[in-house]
Design a protein around this motif. Structure first.
Motif, PDB file in Angstrom:
ATOM      1  N   GLY A  15     -23.706  35.218 118.431  1.00 59.61           N
ATOM      2  CA  GLY A  15     -23.898  35.980 119.657  1.00 59.61           C
ATOM      3  C   GLY A  15     -24.826  37.112 119.121  1.00 59.61           C
ATOM      4  N   ALA A  16     -24.699  37.781 118.129  1.00 62.66           N
ATOM      5  CA  ALA A  16     -25.314  38.908 117.727  1.00 62.66           C
ATOM      6  C   ALA A  16     -26.788  38.517 117.534  1.00 62.66           C
ATOM      7  N   LEU A  17     -27.154  37.222 116.734  1.00 64.89           N
ATOM      8  CA  LEU A  17     -28.137  36.920 116.683  1.00 64.89           C
ATOM      9  C   LEU A  17     -28.972  36.579 117.799  1.00 64.89           C
ATOM     10  N   LEU A  18     -28.268  35.791 118.869  1.00 67.86           N
ATOM     11  CA  LEU A  18     -28.952  35.484 120.094  1.00 67.86           C
ATOM     12  C   LEU A  18     -29.567  36.773 120.964  1.00 67.86           C
ATOM     13  N   THR A  19     -28.511  37.810 120.732  1.00 67.50           N
ATOM     14  CA  THR A  19     -28.723  39.297 121.213  1.00 67.50           C
ATOM     15  C   THR A  19     -30.233  39.668 120.691  1.00 67.50           C
ATOM     16  N   THR A  20     -30.246  39.911 119.391  1.00 66.59           N
ATOM     17  CA  THR A  20     -30.889  40.365 118.670  1.00 66.59           C
ATOM     18  C   THR A  20     -32.701  39.700 119.095  1.00 66.59           C
ATOM     19  N   LEU A  21     -32.330  38.334 119.019  1.00 62.61           N
ATOM     20  CA  LEU A  21     -33.649  37.620 119.188  1.00 62.61           C
ATOM     21  C   LEU A  21     -34.126  37.708 120.891  1.00 62.61           C
ATOM     22  N   THR A  22     -33.229  37.888 121.782  1.00 58.97           N
ATOM     23  CA  THR A  22     -33.446  38.175 123.216  1.00 58.97           C
ATOM     24  C   THR A  22     -34.339  39.420 123.059  1.00 58.97           C
ATOM     25  N   TRP A  23     -33.905  40.468 122.422  1.00 55.03           N
ATOM     26  CA  TRP A  23     -34.472  41.866 122.643  1.00 55.03           C
ATOM     27  C   TRP A  23     -35.723  41.972 122.009  1.00 55.03           C
ATOM     28  N   LEU A  24     -35.877  41.139 120.769  1.00 57.02           N
ATOM     29  CA  LEU A  24     -37.177  41.050 120.257  1.00 57.02           C
ATOM     30  C   LEU A  24     -38.082  40.403 120.942  1.00 57.02           C
ATOM     31  N   LEU A  25     -38.188  39.366 121.767  1.00 60.32           N
ATOM     32  CA  LEU A  25     -38.757  38.713 122.635  1.00 60.32           C
ATOM     33  C   LEU A  25     -39.094  39.540 123.811  1.00 60.32           C
ATOM     34  N   ALA A  26     -37.895  40.088 124.387  1.00 60.84           N
ATOM     35  CA  ALA A  26     -38.235  40.878 125.609  1.00 60.84           C
ATOM     36  C   ALA A  26     -39.303  42.164 125.087  1.00 60.84           C
ATOM     37  N   LEU A  27     -39.225  42.947 123.844  1.00 60.34           N
ATOM     38  CA  LEU A  27     -40.076  43.815 123.375  1.00 60.34           C
ATOM     39  C   LEU A  27     -41.345  43.119 123.103  1.00 60.34           C
TER      40      LEU A  27
END
Length: 279
Positions: A15-27
């Motif tokens: 879950g933490a990895l997916l959240t981090t990946l989502t934030w990176l894509l959004a940025l």
């Protein structure tokens, strides 16, 4: 004996990895917009420097130059073309969507295909006939020519979208309205339109975005009297001197009306775009 369903710390880590990946894509997607906004507050020499200037004193000179450069006429033309064409799309699209969903006409699939097939033809393939016809009718460089073209451009998409919204209305609601003696216009005004209002808002906003950002028709069919905001943005690009900061300022100002419209109608937009998502 160990429980085979036990996954230990894997799920929180995943879950933490997916959240981090989502934030990176959004940025990553937001970075060009942020860079455009920052560049709009720079001087021209800072905007074009290499390596980029990260620390600078913000200035409003570029926005002042854009506003004083005659942008009001372009904004007024875009507002007229966008507002009137969106209103016409809704006035024509709502009855069409009603006829294709709640009171279906014969050969609905053929009618829907005809609507969407008009979007399959590249715009560049029809610009010459449109230009010739507009020239014969003496309506070149006329804002009402753009109104007609934007209406035709957005109407197929609006019909398809609003048809899906109308299909979500339970048949029992229409039966209850008929039992109460409500006619077609009363049912449409008092029952159907309030129920599909979020969908109509979403459709209208999408039509506004498409019409406000349209460039090809405005470039080829207007000169000075009916030129729109995208044409003004292009006009900030000159062959003499630097123009990057002013271009970013013009693009940022041009984006504000659509951003504000989306922010104001965000609740209706989210509800409208999510209609039909759960069966």
């Amino acid at each position: 004996m160990a429980d085979p369903t036990f996954t230990g710390p894997r799920r929180p880590l995943l879950g933490a990895l997916l959240t981090t990946l989502t934030w990176l894509l959004a940025l990553a997607f937001f970075f060009p917009v942020a860079w455009l906004a920052l560049t709009a507050f720079k001087q021209e020499n800072q905007a074009s420097s290499s390596p980029p200037t990260w620390f600078f004193t913000p200035t409003l000179d570029q926005f002042r130059a854009v506003i004083e450069g005659g942008s009001a006429t372009y904004v007024a033309n875009s507002a007229i073309a966008t507002g009137v064409s969106t209103l016409l799309v809704l006035l024509l699209g709502i009855p069409a969507a009603y006829a294709l969903s709640i009171r279906p006409v014969r050969k609905v699939s053929d009618v829907l295909f005809f609507f969407i097939s008009t979007k399959m033809l590249p715009v560049v393939a029809v610009i010459v006939p449109i230009y010739v016809i507009a020239g014969q009718l003496r309506v070149l460089d006329n804002i009402w020519t753009l109104v007609v073209l934007y209406t035709a451009m957005n109407l197929p998409i609006a019909v398809w979208m609003m048809r899906s919204f109308f299909q979500e209305i339970p048949g029992e609601v229409l039966e209850a309205a008929a039992v109460d003696g409500a006619g077609l216009l009363r049912t449409m005004r008092s029952v159907l339109l309030p129920m599909v209002a979020p969908g109509i808002a979403a459709t209208a906003l999408i039509c506004v975005i498409f019409a406000w950002n349209e460039f090809f028709f405005a470039l080829n069919l207007t000169a000075s009297r009916a030129a729109t905001v995208p044409i003004f943005i292009v006009s900030t690009m000159t062959s003499e001197g630097l123009f990057l900061a002013r271009l970013c300022a013009a693009a940022l100002l041009a984006s504000l009306p659509v951003i504000l419209a989306g922010w104001i109608a965000q609740k209706q937009l989210v509800r409208g775009l999510s209609m039909g998502a759960i069966k």
